[in-house]
Enzyme design. Structure first.
Site, short mmCIF file in Angstrom:
data_model
loop_
_atom_site.label_atom_id
_atom_site.label_comp_id
_atom_site.label_asym_id
_atom_site.label_seq_id
_atom_site.Cartn_x
_atom_site.Cartn_y
_atom_site.Cartn_z
N GLU A 331 21.92 30.41 5.31
CA GLU A 331 21.43 31.82 4.25
C GLU A 331 21.61 31.92 3.20
O GLU A 331 22.66 33.06 2.39
CB GLU A 331 21.96 33.04 5.19
CG GLU A 331 21.47 33.70 6.36
CD GLU A 331 22.31 34.98 6.92
OE1 GLU A 331 21.32 35.82 7.32
OE2 GLU A 331 23.21 35.04 7.44
C1 ACM Z 1 24.04 33.08 10.59
O1 ACM Z 1 24.05 34.34 12.07
N1 ACM Z 1 23.78 33.56 9.69
C2 ACM Z 1 24.56 32.17 11.19
#
Ligand code: ACM
Length: 518
Positions: A331
């Protein structure tokens, strides 16, 4: 010598005991994970004060496994069982933990148990295998002693043969100690329960936007500043290096590796708040106690960032003897793609220079990762396939199936549901080997169940989300799919009640399991 026979035992079983099958039928024992092969011989070994443990004395690890078993027997049954000491004159039975290289399975964690009237022989190649076998033995010790067979309490362990080995070499659980901090004692309790179900890996998500949780001596503000926050504005916290070593040692006693994760280049607000020179957003950094993701990034083109990471990775790898270092990598929404790739490749070099194999969340497959690097699938099967095509191994942690922070249903007290609601049967009823279409079996290193902590901040809340689902993931990691069956599993799961209650585990009493009727 106490002679134990099936007739004697069934005749003596007090009527109030909730045992619905002969306690001497090894094939009906509520073992989780289910062993590969069980052959009952319908008699029993009587564990009592006349029992001793003998462990191959030339291997210190075997002797430690013997001591571990003796300690668990002492604290649970108040029986003082000698280990490798000259037995008292009235010793009648032996538990022999034996190192041998001749086992049918190649896995270092394989073991065999031969349980007879007067002896239990546990064969294993390695101390790790012996330790897994000891967990099976612990699960075979009944809650009640049978006080009518002998002058002193005796616990009847059903006789027979068990031949066992794990399907996957990596069986992990992750705890996010960054969104909320968990104390050393809370983490130890979780590790101890996971070990009972044969997990071999504990992954610690040590850093995120909301907090940095491990002392780094060369960059002290990470904890002086970055550890003082958590989701919701609580006090946060961190592990000193000594405390982290204590956790590593505690896990190692249970033959579990600890994998440290420093999440980057995104999820780095706490680090950038501690040292603004690391910040790559171009905006002023404030501390953050909310639950949004994807807004922070390191300055991926600055040398200082790599000098910083060299220090951080050097200090952490010196504390953790395992082969892996996890760089997160998920992310990073405000890191430009070419900068993200540049970053992952540079950090991989640093990790390797410090002698470790890199792990990252599935996004890292966008970079030209080395085949020794491992990708952890959470949301993008195509990146798992890409990693496998580069020769990398994959850890399966699909959020829809394996995220312990997903709620059971809409009534769950804690947790989130952005990926799915995961009731206890759904958590069990999937196959890691076929989950990603086209992913070869040989590319799968194993399975991991992550527990993110946006909505939980103590052991009781952790346990509500983790248990009983983490027990099912233990079986998915160990037992081949042909031998897994929800109806059979849920009966064995119900029989974990006594263990979970004994440890005061605040597990979720799903109505899918008949906890009281076992
Ligand atoms: C995640 O759940 N951002 C690895």
């Amino acid at each position: 010598m106490v002679v134990i026979g099936v007739l004697g035992i069934t005749a003596c079983t007090p009527p109030k005991q909730k045992i619905t099958y002969p306690p001497t039928d090894l094939s009906r024992a509520a073992l989780i994970p289910k062993p590969l092969k069980v052959v009952p011989t319908h008699s029993a070994f009587g564990l009592d004060s006349k029992t001793m443990i003998y462990a191959t004395p030339t291997d210190k690890g075997f002797e430690q496994v013997g001591q571990f078993l003796a300690e668990k027997i002492r604290s649970r049954l108040a029986l003082d069982i000698p280990v490798n000491t000259t037995p008292a004159a009235d010793i009648e039975r032996i538990i022999y933990i034996h190192q041998t290289d001749s086992l049918p399975d190649d896995s270092p964690e394989a073991y065999q148990l031969y349980i007879k009237n007067d002896s239990i022989l546990l064969n294993a190649k390695t101390a790790a295998g012996a330790f897994r076998g000891i967990q099976t033995l612990r699960q075979l010790i009944p809650e009640q002693s049978n006080d009518t067979l002998a002058p002193q309490p005796m616990w009847l362990i059903p006789s027979g043969k068990i031949n066992d080995a794990p399907n996957f070499e990596y069986r992990g659980a992750m705890l996010d100690v960054a969104r909320h901090f968990f104390t050393v004692e809370e983490v130890k309790k979780y590790i101890d329960i996971l070990a009972y179900y044969k997990y071999n890996t504990f992954h610690m998500h040590l850093t995120d936007d909301q907090g940095w949780r491990l002392e780094i001596k060369s960059w002290p503000k990470l904890t002086e500043v970055g550890a003082q926050t958590e989701v919701g504005g609580g006090p946060g916290g961190f592990y000193t290096q000594e405390e982290f070593k204590e956790l590593v040692a505690y896990a190692a006693e249970r033959h579990m590796q600890i994998i440290p994760e420093v999440d980057m280049p995104g999820h780095t607000n706490a680090a950038c708040f501690s040292y603004p020179i690391l910040n790559g957003t171009g905006k002023q950094v404030k501390n953050y106690t909310g639950t949004r993701v994807g807004f922070s990034t390191f300055a991926t083109r600055k040398d200082t960032v790599y000098a910083f990471l060299d220090d951080v990775i050097r200090e952490i790898t010196a504390l953790s003897p395992g082969p892996f270092f996890h760089i997160g990598g998920d992310e990073s929404h405000v890191t430009k793609k070419q900068n993200y790739i540049y970053f992952v490749e540079k950090v991989e070099e640093i990790v390797q220079r410090h002698g470790k194999r890199m792990i990252g969340w599935n996004e890292i497959a966008q970079a030209n990762i080395d085949s020794s690097t491992v990708a952890q699938l959470w949301n993008e099967p195509h990146n798992a396939l890409k990693a496998a095509a580069k020769g990398s191994k994959v850890i399966l942690s699909p959020a829809k199936k394996a995220y312990l922070d997903m709620q059971y249903d809409s009534l769950s007290k804690h947790g989130l549901h952005w990926a799915a609601y995961i009731p206890v049967d759904d958590a069990y009823n999937w196959d890691p080997e076929t989950y990603v279409e086209g992913l070869p079996r040989k590319s799968i290193l194993g399975l991991e169940a992550p527990l993110w902590s946006e909505t939980i901040s103590n052991s009781a809340e952790l346990e509500y989300l983790a248990f009983p689902r983490a027990i099912g993931y233990a079986e998915l990691g160990w037992t081949p799919s042909e031998q897994r069956d929800w109806e059979d599993y849920k009966g064995r799961l119900a029989q974990q009640l006594a263990y979970l209650e004994r440890l005061n585990v605040n597990f979720y009493r799903t109505k899918l399991v008949d906890w009281e009727g076992q």
